[in-house]
Each structure stands twice: as structure tokens, then as C-alpha cells.
Design a protein around this motif. Sequence first.
Motif, PDB file in Angstrom:
ATOM      1  N   ASP A  49     -10.106  -0.730 -12.317  1.00 45.21           N
ATOM      2  CA  ASP A  49     -10.898   0.488 -12.240  1.00 45.21           C
ATOM      3  C   ASP A  49     -11.231   0.811 -10.788  1.00 45.21           C
ATOM      4  N   GLU A  50     -11.725  -0.161 -10.072  1.00 45.51           N
ATOM      5  CA  GLU A  50     -12.110   0.060  -8.678  1.00 45.51           C
ATOM      6  C   GLU A  50     -10.900   0.336  -7.796  1.00 45.51           C
ATOM      7  N   ASP A  51      -9.836  -0.410  -8.026  1.00 45.15           N
ATOM      8  CA  ASP A  51      -8.673  -0.280  -7.151  1.00 45.15           C
ATOM      9  C   ASP A  51      -7.935   1.027  -7.360  1.00 45.15           C
ATOM     10  N   ILE A  52      -7.870   1.523  -8.598  1.00 43.14           N
ATOM     11  CA  ILE A  52      -7.212   2.818  -8.797  1.00 43.14           C
ATOM     12  C   ILE A  52      -8.006   3.889  -8.052  1.00 43.14           C
ATOM     13  N   GLU A  53      -9.306   3.812  -8.145  1.00 39.81           N
ATOM     14  CA  GLU A  53     -10.136   4.812  -7.478  1.00 39.81           C
ATOM     15  C   GLU A  53      -9.903   4.852  -5.974  1.00 39.81           C
ATOM     16  N   ARG A  54      -9.565   3.721  -5.394  1.00 36.97           N
ATOM     17  CA  ARG A  54      -9.307   3.761  -3.944  1.00 36.97           C
ATOM     18  C   ARG A  54      -7.808   3.703  -3.640  1.00 36.97           C
ATOM     19  N   PHE A  55      -7.002   4.025  -4.641  1.00 43.84           N
ATOM     20  CA  PHE A  55      -5.551   4.126  -4.501  1.00 43.84           C
ATOM     21  C   PHE A  55      -4.911   2.859  -3.980  1.00 43.84           C
ATOM     22  N   SER A  56      -5.507   1.746  -4.357  1.00 46.75           N
ATOM     23  CA  SER A  56      -4.902   0.483  -3.998  1.00 46.75           C
ATOM     24  C   SER A  56      -4.172  -0.012  -5.245  1.00 46.75           C
ATOM     25  N   LEU A  57      -2.979   0.549  -5.472  1.00 44.60           N
ATOM     26  CA  LEU A  57      -2.284   0.293  -6.730  1.00 44.60           C
ATOM     27  C   LEU A  57      -1.541  -1.044  -6.730  1.00 44.60           C
ATOM     28  N   ASN A  58      -1.167  -1.499  -5.533  1.00 41.38           N
ATOM     29  CA  ASN A  58      -0.469  -2.779  -5.462  1.00 41.38           C
ATOM     30  C   ASN A  58      -1.361  -3.920  -5.936  1.00 41.38           C
ATOM     31  N   THR A  59      -2.638  -3.849  -5.599  1.00 38.50           N
ATOM     32  CA  THR A  59      -3.523  -4.946  -5.992  1.00 38.50           C
ATOM     33  C   THR A  59      -3.838  -4.892  -7.489  1.00 38.50           C
ATOM     34  N   PRO A 110       0.832  -1.202   0.000  1.00 43.63           N
ATOM     35  CA  PRO A 110       0.000   0.000   0.000  1.00 43.63           C
ATOM     36  C   PRO A 110       0.867   1.253   0.000  1.00 43.63           C
ATOM     37  N   ILE A 111       0.431   2.231  -0.758  1.00 42.25           N
ATOM     38  CA  ILE A 111       1.214   3.431  -0.975  1.00 42.25           C
ATOM     39  C   ILE A 111       1.537   4.191   0.324  1.00 42.25           C
ATOM     40  N   GLU A 112       0.656   4.140   1.303  1.00 39.78           N
ATOM     41  CA  GLU A 112       0.877   4.924   2.536  1.00 39.78           C
ATOM     42  C   GLU A 112       1.904   4.264   3.442  1.00 39.78           C
ATOM     43  N   GLN A 113       2.177   3.001   3.180  1.00 37.75           N
ATOM     44  CA  GLN A 113       3.003   2.273   4.135  1.00 37.75           C
ATOM     45  C   GLN A 113       4.489   2.472   3.879  1.00 37.75           C
ATOM     46  N   SER A 114       5.240   2.614   4.955  1.00 40.73           N
ATOM     47  CA  SER A 114       6.690   2.655   4.817  1.00 40.73           C
ATOM     48  C   SER A 114       7.202   1.230   4.698  1.00 40.73           C
TER      49      SER A 114
END
Length: 1029
Positions: free
Chosen positions: A891-901, A836-840
Motif C-alpha cells: 500500500d505504501e510503496d504503490i503510493e510512492r511509485f516504488s513498484l520494485n519493492t 526504480p521506474i525512473e531509472q534507465s
Amino acid sequence: MEYNHNSIEAKWQKYWAENLIYSVIEDETREKYYVLDMFPYPSGAGLHVGHPLGYIASDIYSRYKKLKGYNVLHPMGYDAFGLPAEQYAIETGQHPAITTEKNIARYREQLDKLGFSFDWSREVRTSDAKYYKWTQWTFIRLFEHWFDNDLQKAVPISVLLEKFEKEGNYGINAATSMEEDFSAIAWKEMTEVEKSDVLMHYRLAYLADTMVNWCPALGTVLANDEVSEGFSVRGGHPVEKKNMKQWSLRITAYSDRLLEGLDRIDWPENIKEIQKNWIGKSRGAMLKFVIAHEPEKELEIFTTRPDTIYGVTFMSVAPEHPYIGLLTTEEQKSEVDKYVKHALNRSERDRISDAKNISGVFTGSYAINPFRGKAVPVWVADYVLGGYGTGAVMAVPGHDSRDHAFAKHFGLPIIEVIKGGNVEEEAYESKEGVCINSGHFDGLLVPEAIEAMTKYAEENGFGVSTINYRLRDAIFSRQRYWGEPFPVYYKNGIPFVLSDDELPLNLPEVDKYLPTEDGDPPLARARDWKYKGEFEYEHSTMPGFAGSSAYYFRYMDPHNENEYFSKDAVNYWKSVDFYVGGAEHATGHLIYARFWNKFLFDLGLTPEDEPFKKMINQGMIQGRSNFVYRVKPENMAEYVLWEMIRGKQTGVEFKQNFKEGHRRFDFYSEEAKIIIEIKRQKSLEKLAIPYEEYAKEHNYKIILFNIVDVILHTDKVLKRIKKAVAGENVPVLDEIETWEEVPIFVSANISGREEFAYPIHVDINLVDSDILNIDSFRNWRPEYENARFILEGEKYVCGHEVEKMSKSKYNVQNPDDLVEKYGADTLRMYEMFLGPIEQSKPWDTKGIEGVYRFLKKFWRLYYDHEKLIVNEDQANEAELKVLHKCIKKVDEDIERFSLNTCISSFMIATNELHDLKCHKREILEPLVITLSSFAPHITEELWSALGHEVSISKAEFPKYNEEYLKESSIIYPVSFNGKRRFELSLPADASKEDVEKMVLEAEESAKWLDGKTPKKVIVVPGKIVNIVI
RNA sequence: GCGGAUGUGGCGUAAUUGGUAGCCGCGCUAGACUUAGGAUCUAGUGUCGAAAGACGUGGGGGUUCGAGUCCCUUCAUCCGCACCA
């Protein structure tokens, strides 16, 4: 052709740049979307893999939004003023503009290689006079406005002047530091200087004597957010408190609006929380305690707990409190003076580190508790902060832990006024409980009492309900060169601002970037730098946050010479929809930017009062450092030998530390009459004879070993000891290997390593999977050229640790190398795939291969070696399902910024299409668009290979069709008592009852039912069946 | 001390609404192809167990037909604030 990232990426980067593919213009026919990255400071070190994390995420999002039909503004520029370039200038004499230019060029080159879709035609730089003209322009506006608390907005100073002319400052509810009232007559009688001084108490940008954070090493003052625990955030130099005349911004005027706005923005909770704490709003009461020996004067205090006022047993004032002199009696004077002097001279750092020690001095005087009418002693104590509230507190040891500690330390009385705790033991700070010992307020609950007592105080004229803030005004001047000059000059000591047509005030040239001999800032060195050749300009410059507080507006209209930005531009782009950057700016940039935005909103320049609607904070990418362990030879030799001879391993008991008189030897055996000593060869040669004589005297045989032999020829050493134990004659001293002392490194898992070796950071480029490349290591530094290694098996294993990525730790992963090896598309996708993008998370290059393999596999859906193998056959159900499952998920995952999935989904789709041997255009064309925001180069290449002449970035994101995802049958997991036992495929349209029936009739059910009747059957259609027995 | 977040295989992680824990990738094991492989492909890989099966999301308890997910409690790590009256 095979997938060749190098040629593909270079080709398309060139194409994008030459054809201005990513330029945008205001387009009323399309909906806008503004995606922004936090303004980077172009440091000399360039980018490491952590920096682009946020840029990649925002780039994916803006490309995605474009495909979705939005007109996307996605700009980039540089926060180019700042300390590092200036420090470098001081050291080398190189003009910071040159360093900055160079660094920017390097940054740009690195950014370009990553394939970002920035509209570079809108680039801005804070150090460019065309840009800072508008920073100066905003400063002038701040100077010419004050804040009306009733209107809760900024109002021109001219309005204030009119009011002063008519009725003085009576009845003006302004955000001001002005304490005295004056009449219209008094105003008119004031001199120009006096008027200027008065206005300074109102202006939103003002000049005043303030306690500032002075950093001697940097030679400048710093804002509160630039100081952490008494050290400068940049550079880590000590900071002290000092009283200086400085420009400040009255950000405190906006406290309430800054707090309120947080509820309307979609930001991470923790950032909002940090800002809430930083603003620190607390409701309470301002109460007045009359000074016993001076009934005219009152000591004003702020408290959030007026309900505890009957528990006041003393008062404390801060060492910098203005009444200290008044309060101090003759007898106490010398002691108080001494204390105050000591307290004020202490650096911020000492004060913080000394916080545990309770100290204070009785002033000798008393103040009268307005509720009880009883006098309590007034103390001066440094646990009271001069800068918060009124700098004085009513001390309630029963219900405040600091007061409690103070009372205990000095033996002051403690009174319980809220029931619920044991106030002798510790302060009862909870708000649960009722008042006792509080006169006619007894029996009230805490919240009731707070209200009742505040009201009582208001009615009797010794108190008022107030709100207090922790937020301080922002100190706005820096005694530095590389920043925006203030558009200010001084005439007869009065500061005046330039008029708009005199902007920009250019940063002048100086001979050195240092303060003058008189301690004036570097700008004082500028020759003939005077307003109209006559009046001195302000010599400080603006801080870093000046240029970065409203930069996002300038991107909307970056080349406008006549305005900050045009009405048309701002009414179209409005504000930033999506902001990506680090959480470390929570109390700095992110609060200043909100303040500037609100001010510009008050001026009517912008339609929205919050700058950043939605924000995410990318996590830090940490480095993974590697270590080699350098042996401390003496320690190691002793350790190694002891491990071999301890106990009875040699047949006889050995012990450590033979002591006799002033001699000490490492090991000895009472039984075998042997002493063993380890030393460097040189010492041994000198000492061999005296040692031998000494041993003989004591009837021992001595054996000497040199350190190197023990470490490197352990077996031979042991053999010699065993011989000696067996009574054979062995030489006292026998050198096995002569050597010049060279560094020895021991592999990580050799036992005892912690005891005798210390870790040294080793360049991660010399290490692969924690295995050191010994030859490269030898070449790394001349002093390691002849180093020796103690291996595990054949290998030298390094230690590792996760730390901040930094040059000094040799753990920096440079994106350039990875781009070279795997390509930007792979790097982009890998960074997103990490989690996840927020995680270090620590950077680990290992997994990047997997993503690279994926892209190659994806490529092979389209190409077989040289041949494009995409065909025009009609897609079947299975293939359509794979495609639409992927489109939907992405489509759904980009919208919720879950780019890893998203990356996983692409991998799944690619794997499945390979299994289906699908090379159909009907599937592969939409798929390549879906992937294009993640991997823009490879997809652009494939898109063009499919016959398209317009860039894929202008394509339309495919719509997924629910029809293709429908299943005719569903595989139901069947559980018994919540434990899954088997799966059963049933028609998707089966009713609940049918499902229940079919499950119970299934062959396998019999086994688990074991003849019993189920108590209950739960059927969740489409999901699960659970049978309770 | 206060506030917040996070704890899932050897590792990075997934499980969006309480509904099959471990998707995807790394690593590892075995094999195929190959002059070779840091290429590619196939199979396997949570733990214990020969298997049947049992256990399993930091620990303990609870709610529920069903808990990684909700509640209580506790531990650990990280971040922020820290004499804020």
C-alpha cells in the motif's frame, strides 16, 4: 491444475473485453482519478520491452486506485499523424492512413496481450477527422484571440478591434510583434490587407515571415524542439535557417504563466529545470546607445549586467541586424558585406561546429555610451545571435568571457569595473564585488549598482528595465501531407478561417505524397480542393504537437459530435492526476500541452490551468547487444605468429619488418638467417620463386606461410619454423589446408582480439548468456554458412555492450516472445522488479525466471496440482502478521511509485506462507487482491477459483491492521562505540531505563565492557542500543 | 563551460525519518528427489581470515554516541543546455 499462463491469460483477456470490465462512466458518487500514459505514435516496428514499462506502471497504479474505491479514467489512443508513415508513403505509394491502420492494429494486439485495464471505448486517434475537427477548432480560437499582458490572459480579437476603432493601438499592453503605434484614424484608413497584417502581429496563431528551421531532406520546416545541434531530431537530417512565411503560435505570450505554473505541479525536478531553461527568463535592462554619425538613430541592446556599463569598450551586432547597412562606412563596406554574407549562408551546423573560432569585422562607425558619453567602435560578429534580445550587445570584456575572448583576439581594450578578478587574464563574471572606474557609482555592490544604474537610465530616458525570454514562438506549419489541414483559405492574399459549422476540413487525397514541381507542399496537388470552389486553402499541415497538445480532454468525452468535450465531463474529470511518459518530451509536448491547456482555461473551457498534476518519467530500457568478432585474417596471422616467435622462444632472436631496398618481409632472424613471410596462398604461389631468389642473394632462407595455416594450424607452422631454426631443410612453401576464403570469428577473450578482429552486432536471439549458438549463427546469414570459429574451450564467447534498443543493433527484445514463454503477469512483474521506474537500465532477460518461479510458487499456495487446497481454518498470529506486513508495505510503496519493492514484498510473503504451510482463505483471499494490480490474470483466475463471480478488479483493497504487526518483544542490536556486537531480545514495552539496565546486565555485555564503566548509553526505543566506552 | 542526476556484492537492486549495510531476485557452490531436467526442494554465497575477528556503500576529509543517508572536497559515469549578453 498447474499454473498455465497461456490458457489463463487468454481466458481472462477475453472475459474482460467481452464484459467491458474496464469501461468507466462519470459517477458523481465516487471520487475520480485520471491516470494517463503519453500518447504513443504507432510505429511499424511495434512494441519492444522498453515501451510497456510506463504502461505497466500506470496500469498497476490505476488498478490499485480502483481497488481503493476511485472511479479511474485510464484511456489509450494514438498520435497517428506523423513522419514515418508519410516517409513510407513516399517510398511505396501506400496511403499513410493504411500504414497507420495496420500499425495500430499491431500495437493494439500487443497491448492487449499485456493485460492492461484501458477503457478502449474511449480510444481516440489524431488522424481521425472526428478528432482533428477539434484540433482545427482550437486553431481557429487561437487565431481569433490575442494576449492581454495586463490581464495575463487571452482575449477575443473583437475586443482588440473595438480598441483600434476608438484609440488605435495606444495604451494596449499586448503580447505583440507590432512595433509601430497607430491612431484610430490611421486604423480606419488602412486597407483590408493592411488591417490583416496588423492583426497578425497580435493573434495567438499568426502568419508571418520568420527565420525557420528548414530541413531540405524532409522538405519541411521544424520547430526548435524538433532540431538538435543542427540536425532534425527525427531522421537526423541537416537543418538550415531560412526566412519563410509560416504559421506560428504565440506561445511566448504565456512565458510567465508557463514559468509560474511549474511551482504548482508535482513533476520531476529535472523536467521543471529543463523547461525553466527553455523559457529562459532573464531580468535586465534595455539600453540605448546613440550612433555617433547618425544621432537620430540608436542602437538598442539588452543586458543583464547594466552595472558593467562603464566597462564597455566596443559593441557587437549580429550579422542579421537591421542596422548593418546604416552602421557600415564606405571603407569597411566590402569587408562587412563579405563577412555578413558568409555568416548568413552558413548552415546551423557549420555555425555550431565553428563556434570556437572568433570572427568579426569592424563596421567603421561608433556608438556613444550613454553613461560615459564616450564613443566605442561597433563591430559585426557572429557570436551575437540575431534571435535573442535585440541582436546587439554592449561588449564588456572585463566581465564577460565571450567579449573578453573577442577583445583579446582583436586587440581591443579591457577595463575593470568590478573589483575581484584579474581582467587581463580572464573575464571576472562573478557578481561578488564593488564597482570601480564607474563614475559616481563607484563603491556600490553589484546588485545595488544594477538597480541604481537601471534607475538612472530610466530617469534619463536612455534605458528601461526589462525581462527577456529565450523561448521562441512555435512554428506551426509543416510542408507535409500526413497532418491536420489548416482550417484556413486565402482571399486576395488574406487568410480567413472557416466557420465552426464548416469543420472538419478533411485531408484531401493526392496523387503523390511529394511537393509539387514548384516546391509547394503536397496538399497543393489535391484536385479541385478549394474553399467554395474558388479560394485556395492553406497547403501546409499542422505539426505533430497539434493533435497531442490537448488529447487528454477528448478522452473525457470522446464521441461528442457537438463539442470538444462537455462541461459535465470536464468538470468531473478536470485534469490528469497522474501522467506517465518519457522525459524526452520536456521541451516539446510537455510545454505545448501546458500552453494549450492555459489557453483553453482562458476561454473558460476547463476548470484547471495545468494539465498534468503529477508526472513521473519512466527510464529507458536499453538493449544489451552482443558481438561476434570477425577476424581480419592477415592481421591475425601476423599477430599469432609474432606472439609465438618473438624474443627467443624458438631459441633464436626474431625481429619484425625485414627491410632491404624495396622489399619488406614480416619477420626475420639475423642469427638463424631466416625470413618469414605470411600472405594469401594465391600470392604466395606467384611470388615463391622470386622471393626465394631474393633471399638467396642476401644469404637468407625464406619460409612462406599462407594466412589460413598460421591461424588454424599454428602448431604445424611452428614446428616448421623450429625445424628451419635447427638447420633442417624445410620447403619454402607448403600448404597444409586448401580452403576457399571464409569468414573467421574469434571468441571474445582470445588474446590480441582487439588487434586483429572487429566487432559485428549479432542477433541476441542466437546468443545465450554470451555463448553463441554456432549452428544458428551459420543459418542466420548465407555468408556465414561456412564460417569458422576460434573458440575458448568448447565455446564461442560473445562480447556485449549496453546500447539503445534498435533493430539495426539486433538487440530488440520483443515482448510477444516473452509473453508466450512466461506470460504477461510475469513480464509485467519482471519489468517492475528491474528497479526504480525512473531509472534507465539495460534489459536482461536472465532474472525473469525468478519472477516466473515466484508466480508458480504463489499458485501453489492455492493449488496442489489439480486440487484447490484453500481451507477455511482460522488464521494464526504469525500468518496474519505475514499478510498485514505485506499489505502495509505494498500500500505504501504503490503510493510512492516504488513498484520494485512491492514485488519483493510479495515474494517475501509467499516464501513465508510456504514456510508456515498456510493455505487459509482468511490469508489468501486478501493477498490475491493485493497482488491483482500487478498480475491481473493469475489473480483473476484464483479469485474465481475461490468462488467469486465478479471480477477481482471490482474488489476492495484490503485494509491492514496495525494490531497484527505489533511485536511483544523487540530484538535490539547492541552496539559498542557504534559497532554492533550482539542482539538482545527485550519486551517491546520496556522503558528506556529498563532497556539500558537489561542490556548492561546481559552476559555478553561483560565481554565487551571488559570491566570498564560505560561513558554513555544511548537507547533509541524500538530501534537500537549504543554503548560508549 | 554551465545546470542536474547517479556511484552500494559477480549482476539488477533494498535500506521511507541519521539507528543491525546488503532485503528480494539473478548468478554461483554443495546436496536431496528424479530415467532426465531449463521442474521442485534444502543449505551456503560482500571481502580477507582456519577461527576469533578485521575491513567494507567511488576516493579524501568533517559533523555525530552512531553516516550509504548530513556537510566540505575530489574523481567517474549519464542526462539536459550550450556563444542566451
